[in-house]
Write a protein that holds these residues in place. Structure first.
Motif, PDB file in Angstrom:
ATOM      1  N   GLU A 231       3.071   6.585  -1.739  1.00  0.00           N
ATOM      2  CA  GLU A 231       3.509   7.821  -1.035  1.00  0.00           C
ATOM      3  C   GLU A 231       4.049   8.855  -1.921  1.00  0.00           C
ATOM      4  O   GLU A 231       4.210  10.183  -1.780  1.00  0.00           O
ATOM      5  CB  GLU A 231       4.720   7.430  -0.001  1.00  0.00           C
ATOM      6  CG  GLU A 231       4.132   6.699   1.215  1.00  0.00           C
ATOM      7  CD  GLU A 231       4.006   5.267   1.136  1.00  0.00           C
ATOM      8  OE1 GLU A 231       4.436   4.791   0.169  1.00  0.00           O
ATOM      9  OE2 GLU A 231       3.306   4.816   2.048  1.00  0.00           O
TER      10      GLU A 231
ATOM     11  N   ARG B  85      -3.016   4.154   0.702  1.00  0.00           N
ATOM     12  CA  ARG B  85      -1.729   4.544   0.565  1.00  0.00           C
ATOM     13  C   ARG B  85      -0.635   3.499   1.095  1.00  0.00           C
ATOM     14  O   ARG B  85       0.319   3.106  -0.054  1.00  0.00           O
ATOM     15  CB  ARG B  85      -1.430   5.993   0.894  1.00  0.00           C
ATOM     16  CG  ARG B  85      -0.102   6.473   0.636  1.00  0.00           C
ATOM     17  CD  ARG B  85      -0.131   7.754   1.011  1.00  0.00           C
ATOM     18  NE  ARG B  85      -0.463   8.048   2.623  1.00  0.00           N
ATOM     19  CZ  ARG B  85       0.209   7.852   3.512  1.00  0.00           C
ATOM     20  NH1 ARG B  85       1.426   7.065   3.578  1.00  0.00           N
ATOM     21  NH2 ARG B  85      -0.123   8.004   4.681  1.00  0.00           N
ATOM     22  N   ALA B  86      -0.932   3.201   2.300  1.00  0.00           N
ATOM     23  CA  ALA B  86      -0.084   2.366   2.709  1.00  0.00           C
ATOM     24  C   ALA B  86       0.405   1.161   2.202  1.00  0.00           C
ATOM     25  O   ALA B  86       1.129   0.303   1.853  1.00  0.00           O
ATOM     26  CB  ALA B  86      -0.020   2.126   4.281  1.00  0.00           C
ATOM     27  N   TYR B  87      -0.928   0.433   1.719  1.00  0.00           N
ATOM     28  CA  TYR B  87      -1.360  -0.828   1.219  1.00  0.00           C
ATOM     29  C   TYR B  87      -0.593  -0.909  -0.265  1.00  0.00           C
ATOM     30  O   TYR B  87       0.118  -1.904  -0.543  1.00  0.00           O
ATOM     31  CB  TYR B  87      -2.690  -1.182   1.100  1.00  0.00           C
ATOM     32  CG  TYR B  87      -3.109  -2.650   0.355  1.00  0.00           C
ATOM     33  CD1 TYR B  87      -2.471  -3.772   0.924  1.00  0.00           C
ATOM     34  CD2 TYR B  87      -4.052  -2.587  -0.337  1.00  0.00           C
ATOM     35  CE1 TYR B  87      -2.746  -5.004   0.350  1.00  0.00           C
ATOM     36  CE2 TYR B  87      -4.477  -3.931  -0.963  1.00  0.00           C
ATOM     37  CZ  TYR B  87      -3.866  -4.975  -0.333  1.00  0.00           C
ATOM     38  OH  TYR B  87      -4.159  -6.486  -1.111  1.00  0.00           O
ATOM     39  N   THR B  88      -0.781   0.182  -0.880  1.00  0.00           N
ATOM     40  CA  THR B  88      -0.161   0.067  -2.242  1.00  0.00           C
ATOM     41  C   THR B  88       1.254   0.957  -2.799  1.00  0.00           C
ATOM     42  O   THR B  88       1.724   1.090  -3.485  1.00  0.00           O
ATOM     43  CB  THR B  88      -1.407   1.089  -3.361  1.00  0.00           C
ATOM     44  OG1 THR B  88      -1.427   2.176  -2.729  1.00  0.00           O
ATOM     45  CG2 THR B  88      -2.334   0.117  -3.274  1.00  0.00           C
ATOM     46  N   ASN B  89       1.766   1.435  -1.614  1.00  0.00           N
ATOM     47  CA  ASN B  89       2.815   2.127  -1.428  1.00  0.00           C
ATOM     48  C   ASN B  89       2.905   3.378  -2.396  1.00  0.00           C
ATOM     49  O   ASN B  89       3.814   3.611  -3.144  1.00  0.00           O
ATOM     50  CB  ASN B  89       4.161   1.240  -1.988  1.00  0.00           C
ATOM     51  CG  ASN B  89       4.313  -0.058  -0.850  1.00  0.00           C
ATOM     52  OD1 ASN B  89       4.116  -1.271  -1.318  1.00  0.00           O
ATOM     53  ND2 ASN B  89       4.474   0.319   0.463  1.00  0.00           N
TER      54      ASN B  89
ATOM     55  N   THR C 194      10.044   1.311  -9.395  1.00  0.00           N
ATOM     56  CA  THR C 194       9.812   1.919  -8.070  1.00  0.00           C
ATOM     57  C   THR C 194      10.722   3.058  -7.609  1.00  0.00           C
ATOM     58  O   THR C 194      10.329   3.860  -6.728  1.00  0.00           O
ATOM     59  CB  THR C 194       9.663   0.864  -7.181  1.00  0.00           C
ATOM     60  OG1 THR C 194      10.753   0.108  -6.885  1.00  0.00           O
ATOM     61  CG2 THR C 194       8.552  -0.311  -7.458  1.00  0.00           C
TER      62      THR C 194
END
Length: 448
Positions: free
Chosen positions: A255, A249-253, A399
């Protein structure tokens, strides 16, 4: 002259300001939506509110929770006659263990469940529509005092009953559970029982639409009156997230792209497609601030679940004893509800549920290629395990955007787009032969 010139310049410079939006409705779903009745919903609510108390621990067989549960069961059984044997109903009894808080000793309880069996033997998906039928007073331990619970949550229970009425005669690929939970006010007891059972038995619960407090359009204190909006709450970080999931999740943003968030977006898009003069607001919380609902029990067990709720709550008529104080009528009474508003929220549920239950399965193994530096984005996936598809939508949004902004249709299982993955988010959904769309799947990175 100046106004004419300004209008012309705006038209040339900003054609998007004048762009048309085409709304395509499935005639069958549109017909089902039109059958949702505010009169029927009002009748269910008033009947539920007529029982002295629907407190989970109330054992009054004539005018308490057991009697109310039999009423819901009887409605389910009445509607099942339209289903050609596909709908069955039951009161599922269980025991709530003492918790030292709101359950002082082991106590009997029950959920009322109608099951509309899917017609595709290969489709093991289950979609759940739910509300809780237990009510309460200001003192949550008051099991015997008059607690009509018209809006909290007679409204959600009424929506479940009404959808069972309308959908019983319709065939769906997937199975639909219509559930009236018990024990929500005591700590999500009925939902926890069913969610734990589903996890233990390996049920493929593909989506939970929980309805809690959905029948009021007037707020207390601020005096806002608005029957044009509702809220859908969805979790940001999954309650069951593992360490590996957290890293990705953090790697691909991602959230803002949990499975529950995708379901919430789906409900907004489909609900607004079929219900006129109504807006579905996405709330980026799992529930109201520091509060919870029955969807939480399913989220904890890894299932995709959201909460549907009215836009503006009236706290004079929620968790309050029926009384008049300082000229204000307190208590959760039917006369303070807006049944046309309840019809709209119920119709959003029906449109979303109908579309989901006849969609094909989600695309499998959705990936975005990150093996090289490029300003193109390459997405790859495999066909769903269930259902026949005519193609796929690759979804795209900036985004900073909350909703998907573009849909690119393809009949292949890969698509290359001239848009940088640095600047956009993507997802993929399948499109069934009759046009129903699956939930969107956020891609994982393909790095080798």
């Amino acid at each position: 002259m100046y106004k004419k010139l300004l209008t012309l310049l705006l038209a040339v410079a900003s054609p998007s300001l004048f762009a048309q939006t085409i709304t395509q409705r499935n005639p069958e779903i549109a017909k089902l939506v039109s059958e949702v009745s505010s009169d029927s919903l009002e009748n269910y609510v008033r009947t539920l509110a007529s029982f002295t108390s629907r407190h989970t621990l109330n054992r009054d067989e004539e005018n308490g929770m057991p009697a109310a549960q039999r009423y819901v069961l009887n409605k389910f059984n009445e509607f099942s006659k339209q289903s050609g044997g596909r709908m069955t109903a039951e009161i599922e009894n269980f025991t709530i263990p003492a918790d030292g808080r709101r359950i002082t000793e082991d106590s009997p309880a029950a959920n009322v469940i109608a099951t509309l069996k899917g017609t595709n033997p290969a489709d093991d998906r289950i979609f759940v529509i739910s509300g809780h039928m237990d009510s309460r007073n200001k003192n949550v331990m008051d099991a015997d005092g008059f607690a009509p619970g018209a809006n909290d949550d007679g409204s959600g229970t009424a929506a479940v009953i009404e959808l069972a009425r309308v959908l019983a005669k319709k065939e769906f690929s997937a199975t639909i559970l219509f559930v009236a939970f018990t024990g929500e006010e005591e700590g999500l007891k009925g939902a926890t029982y069913l969610a734990d059972k589903a996890k233990e038995m390996g049920w493929n619960i593909a989506g939970v639409l929980n309805n809690d407090i959905i029948g009021n359009s007037n707020s207390s204190e601020t005096l806002i009156s608005d029957n044009l909006k509702m809220r859908v709450f969805s979790e940001t970080i999954p309650a069951f997230e593992t360490e590996q999931m957290s890293r990705q999740r953090a790697y691909t943003n991602a959230e803002n792209d949990s499975k529950s968030r995708q379901l919430a977006r789906y409900i907004k898009e489909v609900g607004e497609r079929y219900v006129d003069q109504f807006e579905v607001k996405l709330i980026y919380r799992s529930d109201r601030f520091l509060r919870g609902g029955d969807q939480t029990a399913f989220a904890r067990n890894g299932f995709t679940a959201v909460r549907m709720s009215e836009m503006n709550e009236n706290f004079y008529h929620q968790h309050e004893n029926v009384r008049v104080e300082n000229g204000i009528q307190y208590g959760d009474l039917p006369e303070f509800m807006d049944f046309e508003y309840l019809r709209k929220v119920s119709a959003v549920n029906l449109a979303s549920l109908s579309s989901l239950a006849n969609s094909a399965g989600i695309p499998e193994e959705v990936q975005i290629d990150v093996r090289g530096l490029t300003n193109k984005s390459i997405l790859l996936w495999k066909a769903p395990k269930v259902g026949k598809v005519k193609g796929y939508y690759v979804l795209m949004r900036e985004t900073s955007s909350s909703m998907w902004e573009r849909k690119f249709f393809t009949t292949e299982t890969t698509l290359t787009l001239p848009y940088s993955k640095d600047n956009y988010f993507f997802a993929v959904q399948s499109v069934a032969e009759d046009g129903e769309e699956s939930l969107a799947v956020f891609p994982s990175p393909l790095s080798r």
